[in-house]
Write a protein that holds these residues in place. Structure first.
Motif, PDB file in Angstrom:
ATOM      1  N   ILE A  63       0.876  -1.337  -0.030  1.00  0.00           N
ATOM      2  CA  ILE A  63      -0.124  -0.040   0.023  1.00  0.00           C
ATOM      3  C   ILE A  63       0.861   1.356   0.067  1.00  0.00           C
ATOM      4  N   ASP A  64       0.525   1.991  -1.063  1.00  0.00           N
ATOM      5  CA  ASP A  64       1.327   3.475  -1.058  1.00  0.00           C
ATOM      6  C   ASP A  64       0.652   4.502  -0.417  1.00  0.00           C
ATOM      7  N   VAL A  65      -0.753   4.616  -0.753  1.00  0.00           N
ATOM      8  CA  VAL A  65      -1.634   5.621  -0.532  1.00  0.00           C
ATOM      9  C   VAL A  65      -2.666   4.981   0.434  1.00  0.00           C
ATOM     10  N   MET A  66      -2.993   5.675   1.460  1.00  0.00           N
ATOM     11  CA  MET A  66      -4.114   5.328   2.432  1.00  0.00           C
ATOM     12  C   MET A  66      -5.317   6.380   2.558  1.00  0.00           C
ATOM     13  N   GLY A  67      -6.363   6.155   2.924  1.00  0.00           N
ATOM     14  CA  GLY A  67      -7.223   7.338   3.148  1.00  0.00           C
ATOM     15  C   GLY A  67      -8.455   6.730   4.146  1.00  0.00           C
ATOM     16  N   TRP A  68      -9.150   7.656   4.615  1.00  0.00           N
ATOM     17  CA  TRP A  68     -10.692   7.455   5.289  1.00  0.00           C
ATOM     18  C   TRP A  68     -11.679   7.946   4.300  1.00  0.00           C
ATOM     19  N   TYR A  69     -12.632   7.162   4.271  1.00  0.00           N
ATOM     20  CA  TYR A  69     -13.880   7.678   3.661  1.00  0.00           C
ATOM     21  C   TYR A  69     -14.852   7.238   4.751  1.00  0.00           C
ATOM     22  N   ARG A  70     -16.075   8.021   4.402  1.00  0.00           N
ATOM     23  CA  ARG A  70     -17.232   7.958   5.241  1.00  0.00           C
ATOM     24  C   ARG A  70     -18.446   7.887   4.523  1.00  0.00           C
ATOM     25  N   GLN A  71     -19.623   7.219   5.145  1.00  0.00           N
ATOM     26  CA  GLN A  71     -20.808   7.029   4.519  1.00  0.00           C
ATOM     27  C   GLN A  71     -21.952   7.135   5.485  1.00  0.00           C
ATOM     28  N   ALA A  72     -22.776   8.316   5.330  1.00  0.00           N
ATOM     29  CA  ALA A  72     -23.939   8.592   6.083  1.00  0.00           C
ATOM     30  C   ALA A  72     -25.158   7.958   5.402  1.00  0.00           C
ATOM     31  N   PRO A  73     -26.116   7.522   6.280  1.00  0.00           N
ATOM     32  CA  PRO A  73     -27.338   6.850   5.446  1.00  0.00           C
ATOM     33  C   PRO A  73     -27.893   7.691   4.420  1.00  0.00           C
ATOM     34  N   GLY A  74     -28.274   7.023   3.282  1.00  0.00           N
ATOM     35  CA  GLY A  74     -28.646   7.848   2.241  1.00  0.00           C
ATOM     36  C   GLY A  74     -27.728   8.814   1.369  1.00  0.00           C
TER      37      GLY A  74
END
Length: 119
Positions: free
Chosen positions: A31-42
């Motif tokens: 892994i070279d690049v890492m990140g955080w995503y998020r998902q709210a309902p809808g």
């Protein structure tokens, strides 16, 4: 292959803080690049913060100045320090990794951890 496991989610009142962790196992050097995503309902899943192999960081405008992404290579762990949390930060947060990039989609995903911010 790489496995990503998040931890540190929970419930907090507005203005509070949480720190998310993402432990990488298997072959994390892939892994070279890492990140955080998020998902709210809808809502669609959105990219919150990235950490590149060169140590550069980027943030979504909505979290700039409040969230800090960091990576501990010795522990193979990615972190997201979240301060001054707002109810609109409520979402499932996902750790992701890419061999070269997170675009168009990451190569690896964690299972997600719930963050709930109450007003």
């Amino acid at each position: 292959q790489v496995q990503l496991v998040e931890s540190g989610g929970g419930s907090v009142q507005a203005g509070g803080s949480l720190r998310l962790s993402c432990a990488a196992s298997g072959n994390p050097l892939m892994i070279d690049v890492m990140g955080w995503y998020r998902q709210a309902p809808g809502n669609q899943r959105e990219l919150v913060a990235t950490f590149t192999g060169g140590g550069s960081t980027n943030y979504a405008d909505s979290v700039k100045g409040r969230f800090t992404i960091s990576r501990d290579y010795g522990k193979n762990t990615l972190y997201l320090q979240m301060n001054s949390l707002k109810p609109e930060d409520t979402a499932v947060y996902y750790c992701a990794g890419g061999r070269r990039s997170l675009r168009p989609t990451p190569d690896y995903w964690g299972q997600g951890t719930q963050v709930t911010v109450s007003s």
